[in-house]
Design a protein around this motif. Structure first.
Motif, PDB file in Angstrom:
ATOM      1  N   ALA A 273      -1.929   0.056 -12.896  1.00 31.25           N
ATOM      2  CA  ALA A 273      -1.384   0.527 -14.175  1.00 31.25           C
ATOM      3  C   ALA A 273      -0.446   1.716 -14.016  1.00 31.25           C
ATOM      4  N   SER A 274      -0.702   2.582 -13.032  1.00 30.90           N
ATOM      5  CA  SER A 274       0.142   3.758 -12.839  1.00 30.90           C
ATOM      6  C   SER A 274       1.386   3.463 -12.020  1.00 30.90           C
ATOM      7  N   GLY A 275       1.431   2.305 -11.352  1.00 29.63           N
ATOM      8  CA  GLY A 275       2.590   1.934 -10.543  1.00 29.63           C
ATOM      9  C   GLY A 275       2.651   2.611  -9.198  1.00 29.63           C
ATOM     10  N   THR A 276       1.589   3.312  -8.800  1.00 31.91           N
ATOM     11  CA  THR A 276       1.579   4.012  -7.513  1.00 31.91           C
ATOM     12  C   THR A 276       1.088   3.131  -6.372  1.00 31.91           C
ATOM     13  N   CYS A 277       0.408   2.035  -6.707  1.00 27.18           N
ATOM     14  CA  CYS A 277      -0.153   1.165  -5.684  1.00 27.18           C
ATOM     15  C   CYS A 277       0.130  -0.290  -6.017  1.00 27.18           C
ATOM     16  N   ILE A 278       0.127  -1.117  -4.982  1.00 21.64           N
ATOM     17  CA  ILE A 278       0.172  -2.559  -5.177  1.00 21.64           C
ATOM     18  C   ILE A 278      -1.032  -3.172  -4.458  1.00 21.64           C
ATOM     19  N   ALA A 279      -1.549  -4.222  -5.041  1.00 22.37           N
ATOM     20  CA  ALA A 279      -2.605  -5.001  -4.391  1.00 22.37           C
ATOM     21  C   ALA A 279      -2.023  -6.360  -4.050  1.00 22.37           C
ATOM     22  N   SER A 280      -2.545  -6.966  -3.010  1.00 23.57           N
ATOM     23  CA  SER A 280      -2.098  -8.296  -2.615  1.00 23.57           C
ATOM     24  C   SER A 280      -3.291  -9.070  -2.081  1.00 23.57           C
ATOM     25  N   SER A 281      -3.247 -10.379  -2.271  1.00 25.02           N
ATOM     26  CA  SER A 281      -4.311 -11.252  -1.769  1.00 25.02           C
ATOM     27  C   SER A 281      -3.716 -12.244  -0.790  1.00 25.02           C
ATOM     28  N   GLY A 282      -4.598 -12.862   0.015  1.00 25.84           N
ATOM     29  CA  GLY A 282      -4.089 -13.747   1.040  1.00 25.84           C
ATOM     30  C   GLY A 282      -4.945 -14.975   1.265  1.00 25.84           C
ATOM     31  N   ALA A 283      -4.341 -15.953   1.905  1.00 28.68           N
ATOM     32  CA  ALA A 283      -5.067 -17.148   2.306  1.00 28.68           C
ATOM     33  C   ALA A 283      -6.061 -16.845   3.416  1.00 28.68           C
ATOM     34  N   ASP A 284      -6.004 -15.622   3.975  1.00 32.43           N
ATOM     35  CA  ASP A 284      -6.962 -15.206   5.008  1.00 32.43           C
ATOM     36  C   ASP A 284      -8.206 -14.575   4.389  1.00 32.43           C
ATOM     37  N   ASN A 285      -8.442 -14.829   3.082  1.00 28.95           N
ATOM     38  CA  ASN A 285      -9.645 -14.405   2.353  1.00 28.95           C
ATOM     39  C   ASN A 285      -9.688 -12.915   2.031  1.00 28.95           C
ATOM     40  N   THR A 286      -8.574 -12.211   2.140  1.00 24.68           N
ATOM     41  CA  THR A 286      -8.592 -10.752   1.994  1.00 24.68           C
ATOM     42  C   THR A 286      -7.910 -10.293   0.714  1.00 24.68           C
ATOM     43  N   LEU A 287      -8.290  -9.079   0.307  1.00 26.68           N
ATOM     44  CA  LEU A 287      -7.618  -8.321  -0.751  1.00 26.68           C
ATOM     45  C   LEU A 287      -7.253  -6.961  -0.166  1.00 26.68           C
ATOM     46  N   LYS A 288      -5.993  -6.544  -0.351  1.00 30.07           N
ATOM     47  CA  LYS A 288      -5.547  -5.275   0.222  1.00 30.07           C
ATOM     48  C   LYS A 288      -4.845  -4.453  -0.836  1.00 30.07           C
ATOM     49  N   ILE A 289      -5.045  -3.136  -0.776  1.00 27.17           N
ATOM     50  CA  ILE A 289      -4.405  -2.208  -1.703  1.00 27.17           C
ATOM     51  C   ILE A 289      -3.597  -1.207  -0.893  1.00 27.17           C
ATOM     52  N   TRP A 290      -2.309  -1.099  -1.246  1.00 22.96           N
ATOM     53  CA  TRP A 290      -1.374  -0.233  -0.528  1.00 22.96           C
ATOM     54  C   TRP A 290      -0.909   0.886  -1.462  1.00 22.96           C
ATOM     55  N   ASP A 291      -0.800   2.099  -0.920  1.00 23.01           N
ATOM     56  CA  ASP A 291      -0.169   3.194  -1.650  1.00 23.01           C
ATOM     57  C   ASP A 291       1.319   3.149  -1.324  1.00 23.01           C
ATOM     58  N   ILE A 292       2.156   2.874  -2.332  1.00 21.86           N
ATOM     59  CA  ILE A 292       3.584   2.689  -2.048  1.00 21.86           C
ATOM     60  C   ILE A 292       4.308   4.027  -1.903  1.00 21.86           C
TER      61      ILE A 292
END
Length: 505
Positions: free
Chosen positions: A209-228
């Motif tokens: 919601a704040s636009g400071t991070c993005i999350a992404s999911s993958g076919a490798d069963n993972t969820l990742k959160i990055w600080d942009i």
């Protein structure tokens, strides 16, 4: 997460004294898998798209009618409401994007510029622009008001699965089968960062919601959160046992829900960095999950034809009040990541035993089936002609929510159904020949004309893109010309002034 240093004068607050999410309603009407869903900003409607080629808009008032919009010629892959709620965008495998008015009129405008399946559609926060992602490896930006293609973003080297605007509209995040997540600057139209830490295709991406991070999911069963802001991976979850197909941030930024091919919906507490709920309502891959704009509801759609709406309940705890009592975190330094997420270093979260598992008996949920109003195109709707096997399936009864065994995802049954559709489809064409009296040669000519029109449409789309680029270049040249003329005039003015003054005495 570090232990909280709470003021002894304040009452203790149990972080995990939460109410479990509850299944509020299941919607019956789609005849195939449901890969996408979105709540309207007013929270009065829920839109879903299906492999049955239709878009359905469900009114959340149980007594209100639902609308089925027909117009797409292939699987509907994505839906998204505009910020005002007056428009609904849908994307499809038929290479088009449609803008619908989500009411009984069901008027729609078709956008055509992609040359392959369109996987994703998303409005900017001001509602003025639309971004789409496609198997043609491109992202395209559209003007909603002018209903015109503006420009493309091209650096992905494989299918692009998802694209999202940042809350302020200045950035775009995208991901795809080239195993990358890319960050774009909409003003310069350049890729400014690429995240590549994936063991398979990246399936979904979104901003918090704040636009400071993005999350992404993958076919490798993972969820990742990055600080942009720091370009660092700050959280990494591996709580699913199969591909993660979708996820949604809670508006508070404190929670995230995800849907997976392992048939579960998971709920993560991002402040605590742990899995708190596992929901087992679906009987096949979960293809879509989305929070309402207020976060009090969330919906899920799956390959089992089910659309389930859940009451959140677990967001009742006031985290702001709790964190304000934490003396070490009142003024954090450095600035917090993802609404004060911990820990700050990359770490992996696995499924933990204390996770609450919820397995509702979906078949026993008492929700009256809404009256469905058919809206849109009805191809070949002729007296005496059965339409099973072609767009619409109007004489096929609604499958709805059947018993658990009937909702099981069976490849053998799916193959037999596809064969039946193909056989019935040929039967319809034969019936059309009988009713219309069309000779086979004439029908073949018509099919050839349709193919040529499709090729012509793709050619026009390419030409339109090139024309837009030419317009941009011409505008840039005119701006440069005006700048040069302005500089020349500024240079001439001092010379004229010196000539008027005459030679120095």
């Amino acid at each position: 997460m570090p232990e909280a240093d709470l003021d002894s004068k304040e009452p203790d607050v149990n972080l995990y004294d939460l109410e479990d999410p509850t299944l509020e309603r299941c919607f019956k009407g789609h005849r195939d898998a449901v890969p996408c869903a979105d709540f309207s900003p007013s929270k009065k409607q829920l839109a879903t798209g299906s492999s049955d080629k239709t878009v359905m808009v469900w009114n959340l008032n149980p007594k209100a009618r639902a609308f089925r919009f027909e117009g797409h010629k292939d699987v509907v892959t994505a839906v998204h409401f505009s910020p005002s709620g007056y428009l609904l965008a849908s994307a499809s495998r038929d290479k088009t994007v449609r803008l619908w008015t989500p009411n009984i009129k069901g008027d729609s405008t078709v956008f055509t510029a992609h040359t392959a399946t369109v996987r994703s559609v998303n409005f900017s926060s001001d509602g003025q622009r639309l971004i789409t992602a496609s198997d043609d490896k491109s992202l395209k930006i559209w003007s909603v008001h002018r209903q015109k293609f503006i420009y493309s973003l091209n650096q992905h080297t494989n299918w692009v699965r998802c694209a999202r605007f940042s809350p302020d509209g200045r950035l775009v995040a995208s991901c795809g089968d080239d195993r990358t997540v890319r960050l774009w600057d909409t003003s310069s139209r350049q890729c400014i960062n690429t995240f590549t830490d994936y063991g398979g295709p990246a399936t979904f991406v979104d901003f918090n919601a704040s636009g400071t991070c993005i999350a992404s999911s993958g076919a490798d069963n993972t969820l990742k959160i990055w600080d942009i802001r720091t370009n660092k991976l700050i959280q990494h979850y591996q709580v699913h046992s199969a591909s993660v197909n979708c996820f949604s941030f809670h508006p508070s930024g404190n929670y995230l829900i995800s849907g997976s091919s392992d048939s579960t919906v998971k709920i993560l507490d991002l402040l605590e960095g742990r899995l708190i709920y596992t929901l087992y309502g679906h009987k096949g891959p979960v293809l879509a999950v989305v929070f309402s704009r207020e976060g009090d509801l969330f919906a899920s759609g799956g390959a089992d034809l089910q659309v389930l709406m859940w009451k959140t309940n677990f967001d009742a705890l006031n985290y702001r009040e709790l964190l304000s009592r934490h003396s070490r975190r009142v003024t954090p330094d450095p600035p917090p990541h993802l609404n004060d997420i911990y820990p700050r270093s990359p770490h992996l979260h696995h499924t933990q035993n204390e996770t609450v598992e919820i397995n509702p008996v979906v078949t026993n949920i008492q929700s009256a089936d809404p009256h469905v109003v058919e809206v849109g195109e009805v191809p070949y709707n002729m007296p005496g002609v059965t339409l099973r096997g072609v767009t619409g399936f109007r004489d096929r009864p609604s499958t709805g929510i059947a018993s658990a065994s009937s909702c099981t995802y069976r490849q053998e049954e799916e193959r037999e159904e596809d064969e039946e559709k193909e056989r019935l489809g040929h039967g319809v064409m034969d019936l059309l020949d009988e009713h219309c009296g069309l000779p086979p040669a004439f029908r073949s000519t018509l099919e050839h004309i349709v193919q040529q029109l499709d090729i012509l449409t793709q050619t026009v789309a390419v030409l339109e893109e090139r024309l837009t680029l030419t317009e941009d270049k011409l505008k840039e040249c005119l701006d440069n010309q005006a700048l040069i003329l302005q500089q020349a005039l500024q240079t001439d003015e001092p010379s004229e002034q010196r000539g008027a003054e005459g030679p120095a005495v």
